[in-house]
Motif scaffolding. Structure first.
Motif, short mmCIF file in Angstrom:
data_model
loop_
_atom_site.label_atom_id
_atom_site.label_comp_id
_atom_site.label_asym_id
_atom_site.label_seq_id
_atom_site.Cartn_x
_atom_site.Cartn_y
_atom_site.Cartn_z
N LYS A 187 -41.87 11.88 0.86
CA LYS A 187 -42.05 11.29 -0.54
C LYS A 187 -42.45 9.63 -0.45
O LYS A 187 -43.35 9.31 -1.26
N PRO A 188 -41.67 9.00 0.16
CA PRO A 188 -42.02 7.52 0.12
C PRO A 188 -43.53 7.33 0.68
O PRO A 188 -44.13 6.20 -0.03
N ALA A 189 -43.80 7.67 1.65
CA ALA A 189 -45.34 7.62 2.24
C ALA A 189 -46.22 7.92 1.03
O ALA A 189 -47.19 7.35 1.10
N ASP A 190 -46.03 9.14 0.48
CA ASP A 190 -46.66 9.80 -0.66
C ASP A 190 -47.00 8.53 -1.65
O ASP A 190 -48.06 8.44 -2.34
N VAL A 191 -45.81 7.90 -2.16
CA VAL A 191 -46.12 6.94 -2.99
C VAL A 191 -46.68 5.63 -2.94
O VAL A 191 -47.65 5.36 -3.34
N PHE A 192 -46.48 5.44 -1.50
CA PHE A 192 -47.17 4.08 -1.11
C PHE A 192 -48.53 4.25 -1.02
O PHE A 192 -49.49 3.54 -0.93
N LEU A 193 -49.22 5.64 -0.56
CA LEU A 193 -50.36 6.11 -0.21
C LEU A 193 -51.13 6.56 -1.52
O LEU A 193 -52.02 7.01 -1.42
N TRP A 194 -50.36 6.80 -2.68
CA TRP A 194 -50.97 7.06 -3.85
C TRP A 194 -51.49 8.37 -3.53
O TRP A 194 -52.36 8.93 -4.28
N ARG A 195 -50.56 9.26 -2.70
CA ARG A 195 -50.98 10.81 -2.66
C ARG A 195 -50.62 11.39 -4.04
O ARG A 195 -51.41 12.47 -4.65
N ASP A 196 -49.61 11.08 -4.76
CA ASP A 196 -49.06 11.63 -6.23
C ASP A 196 -49.54 10.28 -7.06
O ASP A 196 -48.64 9.39 -7.11
N LYS A 197 -50.55 10.17 -7.68
CA LYS A 197 -51.17 9.25 -8.43
C LYS A 197 -50.13 9.02 -9.52
O LYS A 197 -49.73 7.74 -9.88
N LYS A 198 -49.82 10.06 -10.21
CA LYS A 198 -48.89 9.81 -11.39
C LYS A 198 -47.27 9.15 -10.92
O LYS A 198 -46.93 8.13 -11.73
N LEU A 199 -46.80 9.55 -9.91
CA LEU A 199 -45.57 9.09 -9.45
C LEU A 199 -45.66 7.71 -8.92
O LEU A 199 -44.93 6.93 -9.31
N ALA B 95 -47.82 5.46 -9.66
CA ALA B 95 -48.29 4.61 -10.97
C ALA B 95 -46.84 4.48 -11.48
O ALA B 95 -46.33 2.90 -12.28
N ALA B 96 -46.05 5.31 -11.97
CA ALA B 96 -44.73 5.18 -12.49
C ALA B 96 -43.72 4.23 -11.66
O ALA B 96 -43.09 3.50 -12.46
N VAL B 97 -43.67 4.40 -10.43
CA VAL B 97 -43.00 3.51 -9.74
C VAL B 97 -43.40 1.92 -9.64
O VAL B 97 -42.49 1.29 -10.09
N LEU B 98 -44.89 1.79 -9.57
CA LEU B 98 -45.31 0.52 -9.85
C LEU B 98 -44.92 -0.19 -11.24
O LEU B 98 -44.57 -1.23 -11.32
N GLY B 99 -45.17 0.90 -12.31
CA GLY B 99 -44.91 0.33 -13.64
C GLY B 99 -43.58 -0.16 -13.84
O GLY B 99 -43.22 -1.15 -14.55
N VAL B 100 -42.45 0.73 -13.17
CA VAL B 100 -41.05 0.40 -13.40
C VAL B 100 -40.67 -0.83 -12.59
O VAL B 100 -39.90 -1.85 -13.20
N ALA B 101 -41.24 -1.11 -11.52
CA ALA B 101 -40.99 -2.37 -10.68
C ALA B 101 -41.69 -3.51 -11.45
O ALA B 101 -41.10 -4.66 -11.71
N THR B 102 -42.90 -3.35 -12.24
CA THR B 102 -43.27 -4.55 -12.95
C THR B 102 -42.76 -4.92 -14.26
O THR B 102 -42.27 -6.10 -14.70
N ALA B 103 -42.16 -3.73 -14.70
CA ALA B 103 -41.22 -4.12 -15.98
C ALA B 103 -40.09 -4.76 -15.45
O ALA B 103 -39.65 -5.56 -16.45
N ILE B 104 -39.42 -4.27 -14.47
CA ILE B 104 -38.16 -5.19 -13.98
C ILE B 104 -38.72 -6.52 -13.77
O ILE B 104 -37.71 -7.48 -14.19
N TRP B 105 -39.63 -6.81 -13.10
CA TRP B 105 -40.35 -8.04 -12.85
C TRP B 105 -40.13 -8.88 -14.02
O TRP B 105 -40.06 -10.05 -14.09
N VAL B 106 -41.12 -8.23 -15.11
CA VAL B 106 -41.21 -9.04 -16.41
C VAL B 106 -40.06 -9.31 -17.04
O VAL B 106 -39.80 -10.42 -17.63
N LEU B 107 -39.01 -8.33 -16.99
CA LEU B 107 -37.74 -8.69 -17.66
C LEU B 107 -36.97 -9.91 -17.23
O LEU B 107 -36.39 -10.58 -17.89
N PHE B 108 -37.03 -9.91 -15.73
CA PHE B 108 -36.01 -11.06 -15.31
C PHE B 108 -36.88 -12.27 -15.08
O PHE B 108 -36.19 -13.43 -15.11
N GLU B 109 -38.17 -12.06 -14.94
CA GLU B 109 -38.74 -13.27 -14.37
C GLU B 109 -39.55 -14.04 -15.73
O GLU B 109 -39.49 -15.20 -15.72
#
Length: 255
Positions: free
Chosen positions: A67-79, A81-95
Motif C-alpha cells: 500500500k505505501p508504494a501504491d500511495v507514492f506512485l499514485w496507483r490509488d489516486k483518491k488515497l 490525494a487524500a494523504v497529500l491533502g492531509v499532509a498539506t493541511a498539517i503543514w498549513v496549520l503548523f507553519e
C-alpha cells in the motif's frame, strides 16, 4: 529384366541424392536463420540497460511494495490525494497559522471525547443500552516487526559510521560530509517541519514521474554518472592520492 534393374538403381540413387540435398539445404538455411534471427537473451538485454542507482527491481518494489508504494506512485489516486491533502493541511496549520502541536492534540482529544460522551448518553437514553465502542489494542507482532526493522537499519548505519571513523572509506566519508553540508544549508532556508513536508511532497511526485519517464531519464542519468566518475578520477589524482593516508595508518599501527 537385367536392364530394368539397372535403370531402377540409378533412379533410386538420384532420388536419395535429391532427398539428402534437400535435407542438407534445409538444415543450413535453418541454422543460418537461427544465427541471424536469434534474439538476445534476457540477461544480455538487461546488461545493456542502465537503471538509475543500479536498481534491478521495478520502482514499486524499490519503494517496498504494498500500500505505501501504491500511495507514492499514485496507483490509488483518491488515497494518494487524500494523504497529500492531509499532509498539506498539517503543514498549513503548523507553519502558516502557527498552530502548536500540543494545542492541536489537546483540542482534537477534547472534541473526540466530548462527541463520544454526548453520543453515548444520547444512545443510552434512546435505546436503553450503552453503545458498542470497539476496544483498541496495539498488536504486539506488528510493533515488534517495526522495532526490529528500525533496529536493523540503525545497526547498519552505525557500522557504516564506524568504518568511516576508522578511515577505511574516504569516498563514503566525503559523500556523507557533502550530504550533511547540503542538509545544513537547506536547514538555514527553512525549519524542520517545512523540510519534512518538502521531502514528503518529493516522495509523492518524483517516483511517479520517474516511473512514467524512466526510459528517458535513465540514459541521461547514465551520462551524468559517467561524467561524475570522470570528475572523481581527476579529483582523486590531483587531491585524494596526495593525502598520506597509508603513512598515517602505518604510524598508527606502529604506535
Amino acid at each position: 529384366m537385367a536392364e530394368e534393374i539397372e535403370k531402377s538403381v540409378p533412379a533410386k540413387e538420384s532420388l536419395m541424392d535429391k532427398i539428402a540435398e534437400k535435407i542438407h539445404h534445409h538444415d543450413s538455411s535453418s541454422s543460418s536463420e537461427s544465427e541471424y534471427e536469434k534474439p538476445d537473451s534476457p540477461s544480455a538485454v538487461k546488461a545493456k540497460i542502465y537503471r538509475l542507482f543500479g536498481r534491478e527491481k521495478p520502482v514499486h518494489k524499490v519503494l517496498g511494495g504494498g500500500k505505501p508504494a501504491d500511495v507514492f506512485l499514485w496507483r490509488d489516486k483518491k488515497l494518494s490525494a487524500a494523504v497529500l491533502g492531509v499532509a498539506t493541511a498539517i503543514w498549513v496549520l503548523f507553519e502558516l497559522v502557527e498552530y502548536h502541536l500540543l494545542s492541536l492534540l489537546c483540542h482534537i482529544s477534547i472534541l473526540a471525547l466530548g462527541g463520544l460522551f454526548l453520543w453515548s448518553n444520547v444512545h443510552t437514553f434512546i435505546n436503553k443500552s450503552s453503545p458498542q465502542i470497539p476496544e483498541i489494542h496495539v498488536p504486539e507482532e506488528a510493533f515488534l516487526v517495526v522495532a526490529s526493522s528500525l533496529r536493523n537499519e540503525l545497526n547498519q548505519a552505525f557500522v557504516i559510521l564506524r568504518s568511516i571513523a576508522l578511515g577505511r572509506d574516504l569516498k563514503k566519508f566525503l559523500m556523507i560530509v557533502v550530504g550533511l553540508w547540503i542538509i545544513s544549508v537547506v536547514g538555514n532556508w527553512c525549519n524542520f517541519l517545512t523540510l519534512v513536508y518538502i521531502c514528503f511532497v518529493i516522495l509523492h511526485t518524483v517516483p511517479m514521474l520517474y516511473e512514467k519517464h524512466e526510459d528517458k531519464v535513465d540514459p541521461l542519468a547514465e551520462k551524468a554518472m559517467k561524467e561524475l566518475q570522470k570528475q572523481y578520477v581527476v579529483f582523486d589524482e590531483k587531491v585524494l592520492s596526495k593525502i598520506p593516508i597509508a603513512s598515517l595508518k602505518a604510524k598508527a599501527k606502529l604506535g
